[in-house]
Enzyme design. Structure first.
Site, PDB file in Angstrom:
ATOM      1  N   GLY A 241       0.830  -1.207   0.000  1.00  0.00           N
ATOM      2  CA  GLY A 241       0.000   0.000   0.000  1.00  0.00           C
ATOM      3  C   GLY A 241       0.857   1.247   0.000  1.00  0.00           C
ATOM      4  N   GLY A 469       1.639  -6.552   4.212  1.00  0.00           N
ATOM      5  CA  GLY A 469       2.961  -7.119   3.999  1.00  0.00           C
ATOM      6  C   GLY A 469       3.884  -6.775   5.151  1.00  0.00           C
ATOM      7  CB  THR A 470       3.500  -4.366   7.889  1.00  0.00           C
ATOM      8  OG1 THR A 470       2.118  -4.664   8.118  1.00  0.00           O
ATOM      9  CG2 THR A 470       3.594  -3.182   6.943  1.00  0.00           C
ATOM     10  CB  ILE A 649      11.282  -4.153  18.344  1.00  0.00           C
ATOM     11  CG1 ILE A 649      11.969  -2.789  18.165  1.00  0.00           C
ATOM     12  CG2 ILE A 649      11.186  -4.907  17.021  1.00  0.00           C
ATOM     13  CD1 ILE A 649      11.269  -1.823  17.231  1.00  0.00           C
ATOM     14  CG  ASN A 651       8.295 -10.648  14.507  1.00  0.00           C
ATOM     15  OD1 ASN A 651       9.419 -11.101  14.719  1.00  0.00           O
ATOM     16  ND2 ASN A 651       7.469 -11.167  13.604  1.00  0.00           N
ATOM     17  N   PRO A 652      11.231  -8.591  16.068  1.00  0.00           N
ATOM     18  CG  PRO A 652      12.903  -8.847  17.656  1.00  0.00           C
ATOM     19  CD  PRO A 652      11.505  -9.260  17.337  1.00  0.00           C
ATOM     20  CD  GLN A 658       7.740  -1.819   7.521  1.00  0.00           C
ATOM     21  OE1 GLN A 658       7.481  -2.903   7.025  1.00  0.00           O
ATOM     22  NE2 GLN A 658       7.103  -0.741   7.167  1.00  0.00           N
ATOM     23  N   GLY A 722       6.107   2.260  16.780  1.00  0.00           N
ATOM     24  CA  GLY A 722       5.769   2.144  15.358  1.00  0.00           C
ATOM     25  C   GLY A 722       7.009   2.309  14.501  1.00  0.00           C
ATOM     26  CD  GLU A 725       4.077   6.202   7.611  1.00  0.00           C
ATOM     27  OE1 GLU A 725       4.193   6.967   6.652  1.00  0.00           O
ATOM     28  OE2 GLU A 725       3.006   5.992   8.194  1.00  0.00           O
TER      29      GLU A 725
HETATM   30 MO1  MOS Z   1       1.378   5.410   5.371  1.00  0.00          MO
HETATM   31  S1  MOS Z   1       1.994   6.749   3.903  1.00  0.00           S
HETATM   32  O1  MOS Z   1       0.463   6.458   6.319  1.00  0.00           O
HETATM   33  O2  MOS Z   1       0.553   4.218   4.510  1.00  0.00           O
END
Ligand code: MOS
Length: 758
Positions: A241, A469-470, A649, A651-652, A658, A722, A725
């Site tokens: 996404g 996919g994360t 974290i 799941n390292p 990521q 989190g 990003e």
């Molecule tokens: Mo992220 S750009 O908020 O999917």
């Protein structure tokens, strides 16, 4: 391991675990939305506009309707006001499509051809003859006809300011005054944009890859005037996404209308090139940055002005000055963001939407300042490091920025760097080392979940989460197993369906924090019921024990003195069947009605930069080696080291991927990616992934990831910051800084290409 009340837990949070859905994915059994088997489907194919501004003067549909297999064609003439426009990424109505004859942008949906087969729909679409009343479009910055809209000041989102930055900059003994540019970019997730709609009486089911099931549900219900309860969205797996599947777009309601008219399911799978204009993108930005400092390196002034392109009807903008204004200690700050409206599709979220472009400017500027001062760029950041948000004066919940720099610098071998530009060589290659700060605000939203535990020790957690996919399924299995004293394999995770309890969309890196904290709260509700039942049973071993001291470990209820009762026995005291908990979690600082709004698709996130108590960001440091060929100016990025501190974290193993993916995308963002636009027609010209450059394996060398341990008890109960990003942020500045170090050429626009260095 202990939870925040000091009770031991299963110790699974923080242990690497393979993806519980990995086998489904690699064997092709994971069902993506367009894979949904349907009885008697019709197929849709989009007709999109070939001009960027004007009107549809007429359409000749005769050849289309005569195409064997074509059933019907939706256009603005036969649908019109049946559908209201969707809410855009800024929550306001976005570029409309089939409601009228107006064309707002290149590649706008102007007709939907419906047929018995995909091939017939496509053939029919190719045969639509459109007559346009075209007007001269405005493509981007500086194009004639753009409208410039300075945004109004707003402390939390726009234009943070304090002190007198103009005067401080004028008086500063050392200054940097520079302009930077970032390009248009498109996400290009592997899974194409698709929508499948099925009606059963008044009930509509939508299969669509989405990062926000409840927003999509609420949007379509509003657009079509349906009861919220009659709309269901399903998206069990999303094939990438990166923000492009975050906000509702116009196609969904059109496919719903098509299915209603045809009284049969309708499936749309759009093409790769259509994806460039029917969804969102990262808009091009411009920056004017002024930094003032004392000779010993302390910042005295920071002025950051940004400009962003948006569509005509939308003022969507990312306003990354909300980040750059609070990165370093500085007494005088002025920022401003301006939107420039052009004849373009509305931009939207793309990985670290504000931070990726705005931190490029700030982190290049810091490198330029380091050279102006004759200081090491890491030392300059250390001098200006702060544990207090310089804009609001609130403490950072935790900030391990310099620990990240030190860890990454050590592993990278920064000490071997000769700071003089152009001084390091390896044969014909000029070698450059560059670094930059990474950061991302810690966001968390309200969330709901249903959890059940059987006496046999099997748990099922249900919530309308999103797996892009994360590793979102695995994350929840780990948290539930940890908190209930089970193994990960004992936990079933159900997500991807709006019939399940709502959670916010997977965006803004809030998913891990929002879903793991609500899952932990549900586990706590179950633990409490087991503990209460155990202490209230006179014959039990826990009679009279404080229920708060009982924990769940290794399939047993355990007392403070180590005595234990099998989970089976404990659970059977509560119920002969499964024990269920349905919980809502509203993080402190959000309004009490935040949970109710969630059911309508309106999730209000508690944002890291606008909390009442603390400012919450995750931090990191990006290091990269760049090699530029002395004769050809070919640019290579053979190795990168990135260190991040992001609280707990879960799941390292997944986190490593990521972070690594973020760094790799950062290399692509700095050296490859750019959507080219034709200035005369305002049309994208490289709208395919043959011409839209992304890195391939040969472009990426070593990418080392370092986890800097960090415990944060302020950010949320589990301490999860989190990581979605942050991995990309700072990388493009690190690369531009390394290019400068290698060559002495300061390139202030992305992507950096051979022609910039020749
Ligand atoms: Mo992220 S750009 O908020 O999917």
């Amino acid at each position: 391991m202990a939870d925040d009340a000091g009770r031991p837990t299963g110790g699974l949070i923080g242990q690497p675990h393979v993806r519980i859905d990995g086998r489904l994915k690699v064997t092709g059994q994971a069902r993506y939305p367009a894979d949904e088997p349907l009885a008697n489907p019709a197929y849709a194919y989009l007709v999109i506009s070939a001009i960027s501004r004007g009107r549809v003067a007429g359409m000749d549909l005769a050849a289309t309707k005569a195409t064997p297999g074509v059933i019907d064609v939706l256009t603005h003439e036969n649908v019109g006001q049946e559908v209201k426009p969707p809410m855009g990424p800024d929550g306001k109505p976005t570029t409309t499509t089939l409601e009228s004859d107006q064309i707002w942008h290149d590649g706008q949906i102007i007709a939907v051809v419906l047929a018995e087969t995909y091939e017939a729909a496509r053939e029919g679409a190719y045969k639509v003859v459109v007559r346009y009343a075209a007007e001269a479009p405005s493509a981007t910055f500086d194009s004639p006809g753009v409208e410039v809209e300075p945004l109004k000041a707003n402390e939390t989102r726009h234009d943070p300011a304090k002190g007198d930055a103009a005067a401080a900059f004028a008086a500063a003994p050392v200054k940097i005054d520079a302009r930077y540019d970032t390009p248009i970019q498109h996400h290009n997730p592997l899974e194409l944009f698709s929508t499948t709609c099925v009606w059963e009486g008044p009930k509509l089911t939508i299969h669509e890859g989405t990062q926000n099931l409840y927003w999509l549900k609420g949007s379509v219900a509003g657009q079509l005037g349906l009861d919220l309860a009659d709309v269901r969205t399903i998206s069990r797996f999303v094939g990438g996404g990166f923000g492009s599947k975050g906000a509702p777009t116009s196609r969904t309601a059109w496919i719903a209308v098509a299915a209603r008219r045809l009284k049969r399911p309708v499936k749309l799978v759009t093409t790769r090139d259509q994806g460039f204009t029917i969804a969102t993108h990262r808009a091009e930005t411009r920056h004017h940055l002024q930094l003032g400092a004392t000779p010993d390196g302390r910042l005295t002034a920071l002025v950051h002005e940004g400009w962003e392109v948006s569509s005509r009807p939308s003022s969507y903008n990312v306003s990354g000055t909300a980040t750059t204004a609070r990165m370093y200690a500085c007494p005088n700050i002025a920022t401003k963001v301006t939107v420039v409206h052009a004849d373009r599709n509305t931009p939207g979220f793309m990985r670290a939407p504000p931070d990726t472009p705005y931190m490029f400017a700030l982190e290049c500027g810091m490198d330029e300042l380091a050279y102006a001062l004759g200081k090491d760029p890491i030392e300059l950041r250390r001098i200006n490091d702060t544990q207090t948000d310089p804009v609001s004066g609130k403490p950072y919940s935790s900030r391990s920025l310099m620990k990240c720099f030190d860890a990454a610098a050590g592993k990278f071998g920064w000490a071997k760097r000769d700071p003089k530009p152009g001084s390091m060589r390896d044969g014909d290659w000029l070698v450059g080392y560059g670094c930059a700060t990474a950061c991302y605000p810690c966001n968390i939203g309200p969330a709901a979940a249903r959890l059940s535990l059987t006496p046999k020790g099997k748990a099922t957690i249900q919530l309308a989460g999103h797996e892009l996919g994360t590793g979102a399924y695995t994350l929840l299995a780990i948290v539930v197993a940890d908190r209930l004293g089970l193994q990960v394999d004992d936990v079933q995770v159900m997500m991807g369906d709006s019939d399940l309890p709502p959670v916010p969309g997977a965006g803004g890196s809030n998913n891990a924090a929002s879903t793991s904290n609500v899952a932990a709260k549900a586990c706590e509700a179950i633990r409490q019921r087991l503990a209460m039942a155990a202490v209230r049973t006179n014959a039990g071993i826990f009679a009279g024990v404080d229920p708060a001291t009982l924990t769940l470990v290794n399939r047993a209820l355990v007392g403070p003195d180590g005595r234990s009762e099998p989970l089976e026995t404990a659970a059977s005291r509560v119920s002969p069947g499964a024990i269920e908990a349905h919980v809502e979690n509203v993080p402190q600082g959000l309004p009490p009605d935040a949970a109710a709004a969630l059911y309508h698709g309106r999730a209000s996130l508690l944002r890291g930069q606008s909390r009442e108590d603390v400012t919450a960001f995750a931090f990191g440091a990006q290091f990269v080696e760049i090699r530029v060929h002395r004769r050809t100016c070919e640019i290579r990025a053979p190795r990168a080291v990135a260190a991040f501190a992001s609280g707990t974290i879960v799941n390292p193993l997944a986190a490593h991927s990521q972070y690594q993916g973020g760094a790799i995308w950062g290399i692509g963002s700095a050296l490859h990616e750019q959507t080219e636009i034709d200035l005369r027609t305002a049309r994208y010209v490289n709208h395919n992934i043959a011409d839209y450059l992304v890195p391939v394996n040969a472009d990426i060398g070593e990418v080392d990831v370092i986890f800097v341990p960090e415990e944060d008890h302020e950010v949320n109960p589990l301490g999860v910051k989190g990581i979605g990003e942050i991995g990309i942020v700072g990388m493009n500045a690190a690369i531009a800084n390394a290019v400068f170090h290698a060559t002495g050429r300061r390139i202030r626009k992305l992507p950096i290409r051979i022609e910039d260095l020749l």
